[in-house]
Design a protein around this motif. Structure first.
Motif, mmCIF file in Angstrom:
data_model
loop_
_atom_site.group_PDB
_atom_site.id
_atom_site.type_symbol
_atom_site.label_atom_id
_atom_site.label_comp_id
_atom_site.label_asym_id
_atom_site.label_seq_id
_atom_site.Cartn_x
_atom_site.Cartn_y
_atom_site.Cartn_z
ATOM 1 N N UNK A 1 4.559 -3.595 15.027
ATOM 2 C CA UNK A 1 3.310 -4.067 15.603
ATOM 3 C C UNK A 1 2.837 -5.256 14.755
ATOM 4 N N UNK A 2 2.446 -6.321 15.406
ATOM 5 C CA UNK A 2 1.868 -7.450 14.683
ATOM 6 C C UNK A 2 0.388 -7.204 14.409
ATOM 7 N N UNK A 3 -0.304 -6.728 15.447
ATOM 8 C CA UNK A 3 -1.726 -6.405 15.361
ATOM 9 C C UNK A 3 -1.927 -5.040 16.002
ATOM 10 N N UNK A 4 -2.676 -4.170 15.334
ATOM 11 C CA UNK A 4 -2.972 -2.842 15.884
ATOM 12 C C UNK A 4 -4.424 -2.517 15.588
ATOM 13 N N UNK A 5 -5.189 -2.291 16.655
ATOM 14 C CA UNK A 5 -6.625 -2.019 16.545
ATOM 15 C C UNK A 5 -7.332 -3.133 15.787
ATOM 16 N N UNK A 6 -6.877 -4.357 16.021
ATOM 17 C CA UNK A 6 -7.507 -5.528 15.431
ATOM 18 C C UNK A 6 -7.100 -5.832 14.005
ATOM 19 N N UNK A 7 -6.201 -5.041 13.427
ATOM 20 C CA UNK A 7 -5.771 -5.253 12.039
ATOM 21 C C UNK A 7 -4.308 -5.669 12.000
ATOM 22 N N UNK A 8 -3.959 -6.520 11.035
ATOM 23 C CA UNK A 8 -2.569 -6.914 10.849
ATOM 24 C C UNK A 8 -1.771 -5.747 10.274
ATOM 25 N N UNK A 9 -0.469 -5.741 10.531
ATOM 26 C CA UNK A 9 0.420 -4.712 9.983
ATOM 27 C C UNK A 9 0.252 -4.667 8.462
ATOM 28 N N UNK A 10 0.105 -3.485 7.868
ATOM 29 C CA UNK A 10 -0.183 -3.395 6.431
ATOM 30 C C UNK A 10 0.928 -3.885 5.521
ATOM 31 N N UNK A 11 2.154 -4.036 6.041
ATOM 32 C CA UNK A 11 3.256 -4.467 5.175
ATOM 33 C C UNK A 11 3.495 -5.968 5.211
ATOM 34 N N UNK A 12 2.702 -6.701 5.973
ATOM 35 C CA UNK A 12 2.875 -8.153 6.024
ATOM 36 C C UNK A 12 2.369 -8.773 4.724
ATOM 37 N N UNK A 13 3.095 -9.786 4.253
ATOM 38 C CA UNK A 13 2.794 -10.417 2.965
ATOM 39 C C UNK A 13 2.361 -11.861 3.193
ATOM 40 N N UNK A 14 1.102 -12.200 2.911
ATOM 41 C CA UNK A 14 0.685 -13.604 3.020
ATOM 42 C C UNK A 14 1.557 -14.480 2.124
ATOM 43 N N UNK A 15 1.989 -15.608 2.670
ATOM 44 C CA UNK A 15 2.808 -16.528 1.896
ATOM 45 C C UNK A 15 4.268 -16.137 1.787
ATOM 46 N N UNK A 16 4.696 -15.107 2.501
ATOM 47 C CA UNK A 16 6.097 -14.677 2.438
ATOM 48 C C UNK A 16 7.037 -15.820 2.815
#
Length: 232
Positions: A138-153
């Motif tokens: 899931x990219x977005x779930x209930x308005x939140x980004x997936x918890x394992x996504x890393x900014x700047x990856x």
């Protein structure tokens, strides 16, 4: 988000955070379908084969894109429903790769609305879907980004996915013009399009058929394809 006017019908080019995306939109009630197996029993594999199969009945692909992950023989990795018939079962366990990065989800084309449902919730509720394809994460779930996504990856690919409006009346299909990471792609759906639910389809092999934008992407044969059908 800036928008570039195009004579692309339901497709257009938009810009978010300096990255261009081809964006195609379908409305509930339109003839949006999933395609996998051709009348000859073989996987369609290409947009061209799907379009050729529609031609004898006076129809065409208005736009289409790959719609979920698949095995080497092009069988869907997870749940796949086409025209009401379940062709592959749902997978609810965590696993390797992007598909198994829970939460993942199911894109559902129902009667009069679209939905993206987290996979375990889907397995419990079994909502009615005329067509459905499971993918992940899931990219977005209930308005939140997936918890394992890393900014700047630095894990960057051309990526494609789908988002659904809060009222379920619109589905947005996007493919990045350049290489993006998961965090950037998910923010496009949440912040650029304002959708509460979005699902990743794939990366690297992502392709789009959008004649109105001059896009008829080719490449290796595909598995499931989602396409909007209209008169020829």
């Amino acid at each position: 988000m800036g928008q570039t006017p195009e004579a692309g019908g339901p497709c257009r080019v938009v810009t978010h955070e300096g990255q261009d995306y081809a964006l195609c939109e379908a409305e509930a009630g339109q003839d949006l379908r999933l395609f996998l197996t051709a009348p000859d029993g073989r996987p369609y594999g290409t947009f061209q084969r799907i379009d050729a199969a529609l031609e004898p009945v006076g129809q065409r692909l208005v736009f289409a894109m790959n719609a979920g992950m698949y095995h080497s023989d092009r069988r869907p990795v997870g749940l796949y429903i086409e025209d009401g018939a379940e062709r592959a079962p749902i997978v609810t366990s965590a696993g390797p790769g992007n598909f198994g990065m829970l939460p993942n989800g199911v894109f559902c084309i129902g009667e009069g609305r679209f939905a993206i449902v987290e996979s375990r919730a889907f397995a419990e509720r079994r909502p009615g879907c005329r067509h459905a394809s499971q993918s992940g994460p899931m990219l977005v779930h209930r308005g939140a980004l997936h918890p394992r996504f890393i900014p700047g990856s630095e894990s960057r690919y051309i990526r494609n996915g789908v988002g659904v409006s809060a009222d379920g009346r619109r589905a947005f299909f996007a493919i990045s013009a350049g290489r993006v990471n998961f965090d950037e792609f998910a923010r496009f759906f949440r912040d650029g399009l304002g959708v509460p639910e979005a699902l990743y389809f794939d990366g690297n092999i992502s392709r789009l058929h959008a004649p109105g934008l001059g896009r008829r992407d080719g490449g290796f044969p595909m598995g499931p394809v989602v396409g909007l059908v209209g008169p020829r």
